[in-house]
Write an enzyme that holds these catalytic residues in place. Structure first.
Site, PDB file in Angstrom:
ATOM      1  N   ASN A 140     -14.984  -1.038   0.419  1.00 31.66           N
ATOM      2  CA  ASN A 140     -14.775  -0.727   1.975  1.00 31.66           C
ATOM      3  C   ASN A 140     -14.515   0.781   2.437  1.00 31.66           C
ATOM      4  O   ASN A 140     -14.168   1.163   3.754  1.00 31.66           O
ATOM      5  CB  ASN A 140     -13.365  -1.324   2.399  1.00 31.66           C
ATOM      6  CG  ASN A 140     -13.351  -3.006   2.075  1.00 31.66           C
ATOM      7  OD1 ASN A 140     -14.437  -3.545   2.566  1.00 31.66           O
ATOM      8  ND2 ASN A 140     -12.472  -3.573   1.523  1.00 31.66           N
ATOM      9  N   THR A 141     -14.810   1.740   1.305  1.00 30.08           N
ATOM     10  CA  THR A 141     -14.905   3.176   1.835  1.00 30.08           C
ATOM     11  C   THR A 141     -16.097   3.603   1.486  1.00 30.08           C
ATOM     12  O   THR A 141     -16.686   3.441   0.236  1.00 30.08           O
ATOM     13  CB  THR A 141     -13.833   3.938   0.837  1.00 30.08           C
ATOM     14  OG1 THR A 141     -12.549   3.724   1.086  1.00 30.08           O
ATOM     15  CG2 THR A 141     -13.849   5.472   1.122  1.00 30.08           C
ATOM     16  N   LYS A 166     -10.277   1.617 -12.348  1.00 29.05           N
ATOM     17  CA  LYS A 166     -10.398   0.328 -11.852  1.00 29.05           C
ATOM     18  C   LYS A 166     -12.099  -0.067 -11.397  1.00 29.05           C
ATOM     19  O   LYS A 166     -12.444   0.923 -10.554  1.00 29.05           O
ATOM     20  CB  LYS A 166      -9.427  -0.169 -10.809  1.00 29.05           C
ATOM     21  CG  LYS A 166      -9.542  -1.457 -10.124  1.00 29.05           C
ATOM     22  CD  LYS A 166      -8.412  -1.891  -9.341  1.00 29.05           C
ATOM     23  CE  LYS A 166      -8.509  -3.389  -8.641  1.00 29.05           C
ATOM     24  NZ  LYS A 166      -7.280  -3.652  -8.114  1.00 29.05           N
ATOM     25  N   SER A 211     -13.314  -0.096  -4.742  1.00 27.82           N
ATOM     26  CA  SER A 211     -13.244  -0.566  -3.304  1.00 27.82           C
ATOM     27  C   SER A 211     -14.666  -0.631  -2.631  1.00 27.82           C
ATOM     28  O   SER A 211     -15.163   0.418  -2.578  1.00 27.82           O
ATOM     29  CB  SER A 211     -12.265   0.126  -2.436  1.00 27.82           C
ATOM     30  OG  SER A 211     -12.439  -0.370  -1.247  1.00 27.82           O
ATOM     31  N   ASN A 234     -12.104  -5.374  -9.332  1.00 26.79           N
ATOM     32  CA  ASN A 234     -11.981  -5.545  -7.836  1.00 26.79           C
ATOM     33  C   ASN A 234     -12.501  -6.710  -7.019  1.00 26.79           C
ATOM     34  O   ASN A 234     -12.815  -7.621  -7.890  1.00 26.79           O
ATOM     35  CB  ASN A 234     -12.259  -4.094  -7.489  1.00 26.79           C
ATOM     36  CG  ASN A 234     -11.279  -3.380  -6.141  1.00 26.79           C
ATOM     37  OD1 ASN A 234     -10.994  -4.282  -5.356  1.00 26.79           O
ATOM     38  ND2 ASN A 234     -11.119  -2.257  -6.227  1.00 26.79           N
ATOM     39  N   THR A 235     -12.536  -6.393  -5.871  1.00 23.72           N
ATOM     40  CA  THR A 235     -13.012  -7.431  -5.212  1.00 23.72           C
ATOM     41  C   THR A 235     -14.668  -7.445  -4.959  1.00 23.72           C
ATOM     42  O   THR A 235     -15.149  -6.560  -5.560  1.00 23.72           O
ATOM     43  CB  THR A 235     -12.762  -7.285  -3.559  1.00 23.72           C
ATOM     44  OG1 THR A 235     -13.109  -6.336  -3.142  1.00 23.72           O
ATOM     45  CG2 THR A 235     -11.320  -7.664  -3.401  1.00 23.72           C
ATOM     46  N   GLY A 290      -9.839 -13.835  -4.617  1.00 20.75           N
ATOM     47  CA  GLY A 290      -9.470 -15.345  -4.832  1.00 20.75           C
ATOM     48  C   GLY A 290     -10.202 -16.239  -5.704  1.00 20.75           C
ATOM     49  O   GLY A 290     -10.853 -15.662  -6.341  1.00 20.75           O
ATOM     50  N   ASN A 306     -11.471  -8.836   2.699  1.00 21.67           N
ATOM     51  CA  ASN A 306     -10.823  -7.920   3.457  1.00 21.67           C
ATOM     52  C   ASN A 306     -11.922  -6.569   3.536  1.00 21.67           C
ATOM     53  O   ASN A 306     -12.592  -6.575   2.623  1.00 21.67           O
ATOM     54  CB  ASN A 306      -9.372  -7.224   2.662  1.00 21.67           C
ATOM     55  CG  ASN A 306      -9.466  -6.303   1.684  1.00 21.67           C
ATOM     56  OD1 ASN A 306      -9.583  -5.198   2.184  1.00 21.67           O
ATOM     57  ND2 ASN A 306     -10.032  -6.680   0.247  1.00 21.67           N
ATOM     58  N   ARG A 307     -11.610  -6.012   4.429  1.00 25.88           N
ATOM     59  CA  ARG A 307     -12.267  -4.606   4.669  1.00 25.88           C
ATOM     60  C   ARG A 307     -11.210  -3.785   5.198  1.00 25.88           C
ATOM     61  O   ARG A 307     -11.695  -3.052   6.258  1.00 25.88           O
ATOM     62  CB  ARG A 307     -13.468  -4.826   5.612  1.00 25.88           C
ATOM     63  CG  ARG A 307     -13.281  -5.394   6.952  1.00 25.88           C
ATOM     64  CD  ARG A 307     -14.648  -5.333   7.807  1.00 25.88           C
ATOM     65  NE  ARG A 307     -14.519  -6.066   9.034  1.00 25.88           N
ATOM     66  CZ  ARG A 307     -14.988  -7.316   9.316  1.00 25.88           C
ATOM     67  NH1 ARG A 307     -15.388  -7.948   8.490  1.00 25.88           N
ATOM     68  NH2 ARG A 307     -14.755  -7.700  10.637  1.00 25.88           N
ATOM     69  N   MET A 308     -10.294  -3.619   4.773  1.00 25.68           N
ATOM     70  CA  MET A 308      -9.178  -2.918   5.257  1.00 25.68           C
ATOM     71  C   MET A 308      -9.324  -1.411   5.322  1.00 25.68           C
ATOM     72  O   MET A 308      -9.177  -0.584   6.350  1.00 25.68           O
ATOM     73  CB  MET A 308      -7.769  -2.984   4.452  1.00 25.68           C
ATOM     74  CG  MET A 308      -7.210  -4.401   4.142  1.00 25.68           C
ATOM     75  SD  MET A 308      -6.772  -5.062   5.700  1.00 25.68           S
ATOM     76  CE  MET A 308      -5.247  -4.283   6.123  1.00 25.68           C
ATOM     77  N   GLY A 309     -10.116  -0.806   4.340  1.00 29.66           N
ATOM     78  CA  GLY A 309     -10.374   0.721   4.337  1.00 29.66           C
ATOM     79  C   GLY A 309      -9.444   1.637   4.084  1.00 29.66           C
ATOM     80  O   GLY A 309      -9.427   2.862   4.470  1.00 29.66           O
ATOM     81  N   PHE A 310      -8.605   1.157   2.950  1.00 29.32           N
ATOM     82  CA  PHE A 310      -7.689   2.290   2.569  1.00 29.32           C
ATOM     83  C   PHE A 310      -6.510   2.680   3.777  1.00 29.32           C
ATOM     84  O   PHE A 310      -6.298   3.815   3.833  1.00 29.32           O
ATOM     85  CB  PHE A 310      -8.161   3.585   1.983  1.00 29.32           C
ATOM     86  CG  PHE A 310      -8.739   2.997   0.307  1.00 29.32           C
ATOM     87  CD1 PHE A 310      -8.480   2.031  -0.095  1.00 29.32           C
ATOM     88  CD2 PHE A 310      -9.364   4.195  -0.120  1.00 29.32           C
ATOM     89  CE1 PHE A 310      -8.996   1.635  -1.498  1.00 29.32           C
ATOM     90  CE2 PHE A 310      -9.949   3.941  -1.538  1.00 29.32           C
ATOM     91  CZ  PHE A 310      -9.725   2.791  -2.097  1.00 29.32           C
ATOM     92  N   LYS A 321       0.889  -1.046   0.027  1.00 24.48           N
ATOM     93  CA  LYS A 321      -0.112   0.058   0.126  1.00 24.48           C
ATOM     94  C   LYS A 321       0.883   1.443  -0.012  1.00 24.48           C
ATOM     95  O   LYS A 321       0.299   2.284  -0.604  1.00 24.48           O
ATOM     96  CB  LYS A 321      -0.877  -0.018   1.246  1.00 24.48           C
ATOM     97  CG  LYS A 321      -1.993  -0.999   1.168  1.00 24.48           C
ATOM     98  CD  LYS A 321      -2.671  -1.070   2.553  1.00 24.48           C
ATOM     99  CE  LYS A 321      -3.970  -2.211   2.322  1.00 24.48           C
ATOM    100  NZ  LYS A 321      -4.996  -1.830   1.402  1.00 24.48           N
ATOM    101  N   TYR A 376      -2.829 -11.108  -6.679  1.00 29.46           N
ATOM    102  CA  TYR A 376      -2.160 -10.798  -5.421  1.00 29.46           C
ATOM    103  C   TYR A 376      -2.922 -11.878  -4.620  1.00 29.46           C
ATOM    104  O   TYR A 376      -2.017 -12.533  -4.081  1.00 29.46           O
ATOM    105  CB  TYR A 376      -3.167  -9.502  -5.116  1.00 29.46           C
ATOM    106  CG  TYR A 376      -2.740  -9.104  -3.658  1.00 29.46           C
ATOM    107  CD1 TYR A 376      -1.987  -9.853  -2.635  1.00 29.46           C
ATOM    108  CD2 TYR A 376      -3.534  -8.139  -2.825  1.00 29.46           C
ATOM    109  CE1 TYR A 376      -1.962  -9.612  -1.371  1.00 29.46           C
ATOM    110  CE2 TYR A 376      -3.707  -7.921  -1.677  1.00 29.46           C
ATOM    111  CZ  TYR A 376      -2.681  -8.658  -0.668  1.00 29.46           C
ATOM    112  OH  TYR A 376      -2.574  -8.316   0.387  1.00 29.46           O
ATOM    113  N   ASN A 394      -1.831   3.278  -7.389  1.00 32.12           N
ATOM    114  CA  ASN A 394      -3.232   3.138  -7.354  1.00 32.12           C
ATOM    115  C   ASN A 394      -3.828   4.311  -6.469  1.00 32.12           C
ATOM    116  O   ASN A 394      -3.366   4.183  -5.248  1.00 32.12           O
ATOM    117  CB  ASN A 394      -3.688   1.898  -6.644  1.00 32.12           C
ATOM    118  CG  ASN A 394      -5.238   1.606  -6.913  1.00 32.12           C
ATOM    119  OD1 ASN A 394      -5.779   2.167  -5.952  1.00 32.12           O
ATOM    120  ND2 ASN A 394      -5.507   0.564  -7.595  1.00 32.12           N
TER     121      ASN A 394
END
Length: 349
Positions: free
Chosen positions: A172-173, A206, A170, A235-236, A257, A108-112, A63, A307, A136
């Site tokens: 997650n935002t 993307k 994404s 994306n996911t 995945g 994932n829910r990383m959130g940038f 990142k 990835y 990105n």
């Protein structure tokens, strides 16, 4: 098993986010064997970029641009870092990364979560020469005018990256995927067009896999209208296939995945049909073998990114994909990789 693959096996025994952090740290400080020179048949061009091979690293692993050198030595043709936002932000509360080993998948829910543009720019300034590095770009969670954050990122990193990706997909935002609607997209891409780097670095877009064919066709037309150089598909996903069996399958966030394969391929087919050769495409999602990469290329992708598969297959996967891809190209009589793009018959899709 190579030393790198043994290390990946060991990391899979750790908490997912701890393993991720250690992997990035290891790639940033430990010497890695230099990948052999690529087979000439794999060389290609994408939006004016010369790539030694079409296998790229998708955003999300590195990142903050910490491990560009180590990642390039794994044999990638290009490395995409980020997502990076103008201001540093911690991301969503932990736990936020889940390894679904039984399904060969990740949620994932990383959130940038990232250290912000200033730290990212400093690392790009120190990147190894000769590596095709993409930035990105994302938007901060609290920003109301999210389009402004992408413009800020593009201007701050101008001259520092080989290409830029506008990540509006994404999950997650909050509010980010709303930028895929036509009115918001026209506003965003119009402002991006005005801020394009003076050095001519290409700008990619993307998109999400959770779009209809009509929505993807609209995005393709908007991208063409605003001179976007390529589309990254995809994306996911927010979808949860019924086949998932891992204990964490119900966690919120984006799924990547193996279970993403059908959605990612469906989105790529829709984008290829809409673009009809007018816009280069990059295929992403559930690519874990040379056969997977070859199929995406023949479905219309000029290059691919991966990835999640690295988590389960180890870093040796990159070399295995390249060797198998070169073999398949020659077996089917394609003199170059570009000759194979979009050649899969309708009956095999």
């Amino acid at each position: 098993m190579s030393l790198g693959d043994l290390g990946a096996w060991t990391l899979r025994r750790l908490d997912p986010e701890t393993a991720h952090r250690l992997a990035v740290r290891g790639l940033s400080v430990l010497p890695a064997p230099v990948a052999p020179a690529d087979d000439p048949i794999l060389h290609t061009t994408l939006a004016g970029l010369s790539l030694p091979n079409p296998i790229g690293l998708a955003a999300g692993l590195d990142k903050d641009g910490e491990a560009i050198g180590g990642l390039s030595r794994l044999g990638f043709g290009f490395v995409e870092c980020g997502s990076v936002t103008p201001r540093p932000q911690p991301g969503n509360p932990k736990p936020r990364l889940f390894r679904l080993s039984e399904d060969r998948a990740v949620i994932n829910r990383m959130g940038f979560n990232n250290a912000g543009l200033d730290a990212f720019a400093a690392r790009l300034d120190r990147r190894p020469r000769g590596v095709v590095v993409g930035a990105n770009l994302g938007a901060n969670k609290e920003t109301e005018d999210k389009a402004a954050d992408y413009v800020t990122g593009l201007r701050r990193l101008a001259g520092r990256a080989a290409y830029f990706t506008i990540n509006i997909s994404s999950p997650n935002t909050p509010g980010l995927r709303a930028l895929q609607g036509r009115e918001a997209l026209d506003d965003l891409l119009g402002r991006i067009a005005e801020a394009r780097p003076a050095d001519g670095a290409p700008v990619f877009l993307k998109i999400a896999p959770d779009l209809t064919a009509a929505e993807i066709a609209m995005i393709v037309e908007a991208a063409l209208a605003h001179r976007i150089d390529a589309l990254i598909v995809s994306n996911t996903t927010l979808d949860r296939p019924e086949t998932l069996c891992a204990p964490d399958r119900g966690e919120a966030g984006g799924l990547s995945g193996a279970p993403l394969q059908h959605r990612a391929e469906t989105a790529l087919i829709a984008a290829a049909e809409a673009a009809n050769g007018r816009l280069p495409l990059i295929g992403v999602g559930a690519i874990a073998s040379g056969a997977d990469a070859y199929r995406r290329i023949r479905l219309g992708a000029s290059a691919v990114q991966l990835y999640s598969a690295l988590i389960f297959e180890g870093p040796g996967l990159v070399g295995r994909i390249k060797r198998d891809l070169a073999r398949r190209l020659r077996a089917d009589g394609f003199p170059t990789l570009r000759d194979a793009v979009g050649t899969l018959p309708l009956t095999e899709r």
